[in-house]
Design a protein around this motif. Structure first.
Motif: not given
Length: 121
Positions: A13-19
């Motif tokens: 979701q918008a505002g989230g993070s991924l690596r």
């Protein structure tokens, strides 16, 4: 033979993070650069970030500055792209690539398969 494999994409979701991670193998020389690129549907591929492995210098597209961070773990032959505060416009297929010189400016020599990132609003 130089091989790269990007992984770690997903749905967020918008505002989230991924690596994202890029596993690199087969490089037997110094002075190269690793870059992250992305291509959204209907758009041209764009450089997201580039890391000069020898001196650690990095650069970012204006659209991701302050949100994305590129880093490397030389012991694991892996390059990461930490993506924070994700926006729907970050949705794209992300690729890692290697340049034989220490800059992404002159073009990349080896490409890995992409990993898809989808950011919902």
């Amino acid at each position: 033979e130089v091989q790269l494999q990007a992984f770690g994409g997903g749905f967020v979701q918008a505002g989230g993070s991924l690596r994202l991670s890029c596993a690199v193998s087969g490089i037997t020389y110094d002075g190269y650069a690793i870059g992250w690129f992305r291509q959204a549907p209907g758009k041209e591929r764009e450089e997201v970030s580039c890391l000069s492995v020898d001196d650690g210098k990095s650069e970012y597209a204006d659209s991701v500055k302050g949100r994305f961070t590129i880093s490397s773990d030389n012991a694991k032959n892996t390059v990461y792209l930490q993506m924070n505060s994700l926006k729907p416009e970050d949705t794209a297929d992300y690729y890692c690539a290697v340049s034989k010189v220490d800059s992404c400016y002159y073009g990349m020599d080896y490409w890995g398969k992409g990993t898809q990132v989808t950011v919902s609003s």
